[in-house]
Design a protein around this motif. Structure first.
Motif, PDB file in Angstrom:
ATOM      1  N   GLU A 137       0.813  -1.214   0.000  1.00  0.00           N
ATOM      2  CA  GLU A 137       0.000   0.000   0.000  1.00  0.00           C
ATOM      3  C   GLU A 137       0.847   1.265   0.000  1.00  0.00           C
ATOM      4  N   ARG A 181       4.154   1.513  -0.986  1.00  0.00           N
ATOM      5  CA  ARG A 181       5.264   1.639  -1.924  1.00  0.00           C
ATOM      6  C   ARG A 181       5.035   0.889  -3.244  1.00  0.00           C
ATOM      7  N   LYS A 191       1.880   1.723  -5.499  1.00  0.00           N
ATOM      8  CA  LYS A 191       1.983   3.062  -6.092  1.00  0.00           C
ATOM      9  C   LYS A 191       3.023   3.087  -7.209  1.00  0.00           C
ATOM     10  N   ALA A 223       1.474   1.503 -10.288  1.00  0.00           N
ATOM     11  CA  ALA A 223       0.514   2.405 -10.922  1.00  0.00           C
ATOM     12  C   ALA A 223       1.215   3.516 -11.685  1.00  0.00           C
ATOM     13  N   ALA A 224       2.295   4.029 -11.124  1.00  0.00           N
ATOM     14  CA  ALA A 224       3.044   5.091 -11.802  1.00  0.00           C
ATOM     15  C   ALA A 224       3.687   4.583 -13.086  1.00  0.00           C
ATOM     16  N   ALA A 263      -3.581   0.965 -11.238  1.00  0.00           N
ATOM     17  CA  ALA A 263      -3.268   0.135 -10.076  1.00  0.00           C
ATOM     18  C   ALA A 263      -3.403  -1.341 -10.432  1.00  0.00           C
TER      19      ALA A 263
END
Length: 391
Positions: A50, A52, A55, A58-59, A64
């Motif tokens: 959640e 690290r 995210k 998703a980047a 996600a």
């Protein structure tokens, strides 16, 4: 007056290897380490995801993770997950080493005990010409050295003895004094959902040392109970153990994909954590064989951990750890099974397929369950998933 059985200590039957102080301490350390990893270290994986890994994924991808496969990709290089995973794998190898030492030290005695016949009346039939399935020959399932089938000596019982003690440590003592939790819990499901079932003959497929086989002797005292497995050493041990515990079971070395029993010979066919150790093709062969072996109205039921569709994606990812890290190559696919689909493929009426979650019969006696399904925490959730079909 018979002494009460300690629900949190493995029952000391005659063929269970005896340990000296150092050996017992080493085994207890492994058991405690596994509990620590399951209850204290494993939860950090969700925090790492959640905070690290999710995210970062998703980047990099623009969305996600949508399922447990994508969560696995997101977590693959996360340092915390790799840390936990390495510890988990090491605890597994430490467990096998810890139980092998006393077995090796006392193997001649164990073999002698294993050859002593009791008065229970059970039988043992081995087939030295039987071909061990490739899916067992090619990998030591759950990292157990030599698997279920390897003989290291004449009349060997070593891997039966190793498995018996290791299951207790692996489940951290939460499957009862006889390691019978899965069988007892499956019986509870059968009694609730098939109350009119009065089997004359019962077959346990993949019985190993009979942990889950023997409860059927008490649950259905009028029935003849049979157990089959591909491994000779585990069957020798199973027979000796059953004789010492006063339970009459007919054990034989057979492949569950094709047995030598007559059509319609059984009214109840069961398995306990067999499915995840068989290939995609073998599982369907086993169900076809079950259909052949069952009498009209008979039931086949398998007990496992739950299908991934029943879990949220992150929990499915954690439970899937064994597929790639614990020599369980068929674990993942077995958790994608849909009972009605398998029934349709293998001769059963899909309308008579069933599935469900059953609370462990030992759940109330244990206070150290994590209450989650995750890799390396077998039985920690205190429930078992059962599925099958009625003929």
């Amino acid at each position: 007056m018979e002494a009460a059985i300690d629900l949190k200590t493995q029952y000391r039957h005659a063929v269970l290897p005896k340990t000296v102080s150092d050996e017992a301490s080493r085994q207890e350390f492994v058991k405690s380490l596994k509990l620590h990893l399951a209850s204290k270290v494993a939860p950090g994986n969700r925090l790492a995801y959640e905070a690290r890994a999710g995210k970062a994924y998703a980047a990099a991808t623009g969305s996600a993770p949508a399922n447990y496969h994508e969560i696995r990709k997101a977590m693959a290089d996360d340092p915390y997950f790799r840390f936990w995973s390495a510890l988990q794998r090491n605890s597994q190898e430490m467990m096998w080493n810890a139980v092998q030492v006393p077995v090796q030290r006392s193997l001649d005695t164990l073999i002698d005990v294993g050859r002593t016949e009791g008065d229970a009346g059970g039988t043992l039939t081995l087939n030295p010409d039987m071909e061990i399935p490739r899916y067992h020959r090619m990998v030591d399932i759950h990292c157990m050295p030599g698997g279920y089938h390897t003989d290291f000596a004449q009349n060997d019982v070593a891997n039966g003895a190793v498995y018996d003690r290791a299951v207790y440590l692996y489940a951290m003592g939460r499957m009862g004094p006889f390691n019978s939790d899965i069988g007892d819990t499956t019986i509870a499901y059968l009694k609730q959902n098939f109350p009119d079932l009065k089997p004359r003959r019962i077959l346990d497929m993949g019985c190993t040392v009979g942990h889950s086989t023997l409860p059927y002797c008490d649950a259905y005292p009028e029935a003849e109970v049979y157990g089959i497995d591909v491994g000779a050493p585990v069957l020798r041990y199973a027979h000796a153990r059953a004789q010492d515990l006063g339970q009459k079971v007919h054990f034989s070395q057979q492949n569950a994909e094709h047995t030598n029993f007559d059509d319609g010979f059984f009214d109840l066919i069961v398995s306990h954590i067999l499915v995840h150790e068989t290939s995609h093709k073998a599982m369907r062969n086993i169900m076809r064989e079950a259909h052949r072996l069952l009498s009209p109205g008979g039931v086949v039921i398998h007990a496992e951990t739950p299908p991934y569709r029943a879990l949220e994606a992150f929990d499915a990812f954690m439970l899937d750890w064994d597929t790639r890290n614990n020599n369980e190559p068929y674990w993942g696919a077995s958790h994608e099974i849909v009972s009605a689909d398998i029934a349709r493929e293998t001769g059963f009426d899909p309308a008579k397929a069933f599935e469900g979650m059953q609370t462990s019969v030992f759940d109330a006696a244990e206070a150290e369950r994590t209450k989650v399904f995750q890799g390396g925490d077998f039985g920690g959730a205190g429930m078992w998933y059962v599925w099958g079909a009625q003929k």
